[in-house]
Write an enzyme that holds these catalytic residues in place. Structure first.
Site, PDB file in Angstrom:
ATOM      1  N   CYS A 151      -0.886   5.667   9.940  1.00  0.00           N
ATOM      2  CA  CYS A 151       0.314   4.923  10.317  1.00  0.00           C
ATOM      3  C   CYS A 151      -0.070   3.722  11.151  1.00  0.00           C
ATOM      4  CB  CYS A 151       1.231   5.761  11.186  1.00  0.00           C
ATOM      5  SG  CYS A 151       1.669   7.309  10.501  1.00  0.00           S
ATOM      6  N   CYS A 159       7.192  -4.185  16.406  1.00  0.00           N
ATOM      7  CA  CYS A 159       6.778  -3.156  17.374  1.00  0.00           C
ATOM      8  C   CYS A 159       5.337  -3.472  17.810  1.00  0.00           C
ATOM      9  CB  CYS A 159       6.854  -1.773  16.740  1.00  0.00           C
ATOM     10  SG  CYS A 159       8.520  -1.363  16.181  1.00  0.00           S
ATOM     11  N   CYS A 205       3.468   8.406   1.138  1.00  0.00           N
ATOM     12  CA  CYS A 205       4.035   7.472   2.109  1.00  0.00           C
ATOM     13  C   CYS A 205       4.107   6.099   1.440  1.00  0.00           C
ATOM     14  CB  CYS A 205       3.125   7.440   3.333  1.00  0.00           C
ATOM     15  SG  CYS A 205       3.630   6.241   4.578  1.00  0.00           S
ATOM     16  N   CYS A 235       6.858  -6.924   7.750  1.00  0.00           N
ATOM     17  CA  CYS A 235       7.950  -6.274   8.494  1.00  0.00           C
ATOM     18  C   CYS A 235       8.333  -7.172   9.653  1.00  0.00           C
ATOM     19  CB  CYS A 235       7.491  -4.914   9.025  1.00  0.00           C
ATOM     20  SG  CYS A 235       8.750  -4.033   9.981  1.00  0.00           S
ATOM     21  N   CYS A 267       2.182  -1.509  16.472  1.00  0.00           N
ATOM     22  CA  CYS A 267       2.060  -1.258  15.021  1.00  0.00           C
ATOM     23  C   CYS A 267       1.313  -2.373  14.316  1.00  0.00           C
ATOM     24  CB  CYS A 267       3.449  -1.088  14.406  1.00  0.00           C
ATOM     25  SG  CYS A 267       3.405  -0.807  12.626  1.00  0.00           S
ATOM     26  N   GLU A 281       0.815  -1.206   0.000  1.00  0.00           N
ATOM     27  CA  GLU A 281       0.000   0.000   0.000  1.00  0.00           C
ATOM     28  C   GLU A 281       0.842   1.245   0.000  1.00  0.00           C
ATOM     29  OE1 GLU A 281      -3.445  -0.164   2.769  1.00  0.00           O
ATOM     30  OE2 GLU A 281      -2.315  -1.926   3.380  1.00  0.00           O
TER      31      GLU A 281
HETATM   32  N1  SAH Z   1       9.876   0.828  10.157  1.00  0.00           N
HETATM   33  C1  SAH Z   1      10.022   2.239  10.030  1.00  0.00           C
HETATM   34  C2  SAH Z   1       9.017   2.898   9.118  1.00  0.00           C
HETATM   35  C3  SAH Z   1       7.567   2.458   9.230  1.00  0.00           C
HETATM   36  S1  SAH Z   1       6.642   3.034  10.585  1.00  0.00           S
HETATM   37  C4  SAH Z   1      10.014   2.876  11.406  1.00  0.00           C
HETATM   38  O1  SAH Z   1       9.881   2.162  12.395  1.00  0.00           O
HETATM   39  O2  SAH Z   1      10.219   4.069  11.512  1.00  0.00           O
HETATM   40  C5  SAH Z   1       6.390   4.734  10.374  1.00  0.00           C
HETATM   41  C6  SAH Z   1       5.940   5.406  11.653  1.00  0.00           C
HETATM   42  O3  SAH Z   1       4.598   5.073  12.003  1.00  0.00           O
HETATM   43  C7  SAH Z   1       6.786   4.982  12.826  1.00  0.00           C
HETATM   44  O4  SAH Z   1       7.193   6.055  13.602  1.00  0.00           O
HETATM   45  C8  SAH Z   1       5.829   4.087  13.576  1.00  0.00           C
HETATM   46  O5  SAH Z   1       6.248   3.913  14.851  1.00  0.00           O
HETATM   47  C9  SAH Z   1       4.538   4.825  13.389  1.00  0.00           C
HETATM   48  N2  SAH Z   1       3.331   4.088  13.770  1.00  0.00           N
HETATM   49  C10 SAH Z   1       3.170   2.758  13.751  1.00  0.00           C
HETATM   50  N3  SAH Z   1       1.944   2.437  14.208  1.00  0.00           N
HETATM   51  C11 SAH Z   1       1.297   3.586  14.510  1.00  0.00           C
HETATM   52  C12 SAH Z   1       0.002   3.905  14.986  1.00  0.00           C
HETATM   53  N4  SAH Z   1      -0.908   2.962  15.235  1.00  0.00           N
HETATM   54  N5  SAH Z   1      -0.303   5.198  15.173  1.00  0.00           N
HETATM   55  C13 SAH Z   1       0.594   6.173  14.879  1.00  0.00           C
HETATM   56  N6  SAH Z   1       1.827   5.937  14.409  1.00  0.00           N
HETATM   57  C14 SAH Z   1       2.193   4.647  14.223  1.00  0.00           C
END
Ligand code: SAH
Length: 340
Positions: A329, A113, A102, A109, A116, A89
């Site tokens: 995100c 985390c 984006c 991945c 996420c 996406e």
């Molecule tokens: N793997 C990379 C890029 C992808 S995540 C990284 O970790 O930076 C991009 C951003 O979205 C990251 O800062 C991540 O922590 C954030 N993110 C993930 N889940 C989210 C959520 N539910 N709400 C807001 N931001 C989120």
């Protein structure tokens, strides 16, 4: 067979040289691909038949398949299918300063985390440079407008796919390529230290964003498994060194999670951690999913913000995009069952 969109101009030059052809052909081909935006080699009308045959023997010029797109007020989400049927996406966001895309860098991945949603699908494979380039090209074609900014914040960990991501940046930054300025490109990483070090030797002024999300090891260990490998002090030390070497802009992303990392005490810890660094903190309103984490209350976000300000830390609060689309995100998922 490689996609023609996998090749940086330099790689394409080397390809032509290795075939006994002139180097300038690469520039000529780049103009057809990225300026005139043709869809087949046969449309390259000023290129000799021999060269076109050479291209056909060695490269594909296929596009991704667009499965669906959903449009909101301030953003639009696109779901693509790759040749091996995997899905990725991309999300286009309309800002007052331009249009920012984006993009995803991997199928799935491995970073795990806990907050996420995108990471729930384990990594299947890296995206190739062409699969990243085509997200931009095809979305520009679909919306009939130029994308001004690119953020590598979709599905995947860009630094876990380092070489392809670097080629991708070289292609989109090339004046004869898509020509997106390096200061308009941002890579976001959860903090793979060896790659941050490598990236400090990259020769373009690309922005770096670090997903920090915690002011200490205790909290970060609980949220981000990568912190068990690279501790927060080591990460901050690496970033200080990175800033010294590159003078580039670094942003720390900090998701505000209710009762987890959003107290005034946490804000003080974060200020101490980042004191004296030429960096920005971006406080991110959490997009809730089904995992139990809640977004911080507005008043706690404001107190956190004020505490950082008082301690001379540059801080902004991120505007929310696409939360009603499942496009925000952490909400990007490769399997959209409801859309099948
Ligand atoms: N793997 C990379 C890029 C992808 S995540 C990284 O970790 O930076 C991009 C951003 O979205 C990251 O800062 C991540 O922590 C954030 N993110 C993930 N889940 C989210 C959520 N539910 N709400 C807001 N931001 C989120």
């Amino acid at each position: 067979m490689y996609s023609i969109y996998d090749f940086t101009k330099e790689k394409l030059e080397n390809f032509f040289l290795s075939k006994g052809e002139k180097k300038f052909k690469a520039t000529q081909i780049y103009e057809w691909l990225y300026d005139k935006r043709i869809n087949s080699f046969d449309e390259m009308s000023n290129v000799s038949k021999n060269t076109i045959d050479l291209l056909k023997e060695n490269f594909e010029i296929k596009r991704l398949t667009l499965l669906t797109s959903i449009k909101g007020n301030d953003c639009e989400k696109f779901l693509f299918e790759l040749t091996d049927k995997n899905r990725i996406e991309a999300v286009l966001m309309y800002h007052d300063y331009g249009k920012s895309l984006c993009i995803s860098t991997e199928v799935g991945c491995n970073m795990g985390c806990v907050f996420c949603e995108s990471g729930r699908l384990k990594k299947v494979r890296n995206l190739t440079p062409s699969e990243m380039v085509l997200q931009i090209l095809q979305i520009e074609e679909l919306v009939k407008e130029r994308i001004t900014h690119v953020v590598l914040m979709g599905i995947g960990e860009p630094f876990d796919n380092y070489d392809n991501v670097i080629d991708f940046i070289n292609i989109i930054n090339d004046p004869k390529g898509i020509n997106i300025g390096s200061r308009h490109i941002t890579i976001s990483t959860c903090g793979l230290i060896p790659k941050i070090k490598d990236f400090s030797h990259f020769d373009k002024q690309v922005n770096l964003a670090i997903s920090l999300h915690a002011p200490n090891n205790e909290i970060r260990d609980r949220l981000m498994p990568i912190n068990k490998v690279y501790k927060i002090e080591e990460l901050i030390g690496t970033i200080k060194e990175y800033i010294k070497l590159t003078n580039r802009r670094v942003t720390f992303e900090y998701i505000m999670l209710d009762g987890i990392n959003d107290s005034v005490e946490n804000a003080i810890q974060l200020s101490n951690l980042l004191k004296g660094m030429n960096a920005y903190v971006n406080l991110i309103p959490y997009n809730e999913t089904s995992n139990g984490f809640k977004k911080s209350k507005k008043e706690n976000v404001m107190k956190f913000y004020d505490t950082l300000k008082k301690n001379n830390i540059n801080v902004t609060i991120r505007r929310e995009f696409g939360s009603n689309l499942g496009a925000a995100c952490g909400q990007l998922r490769a399997n959209y069952k409801e859309e099948e």
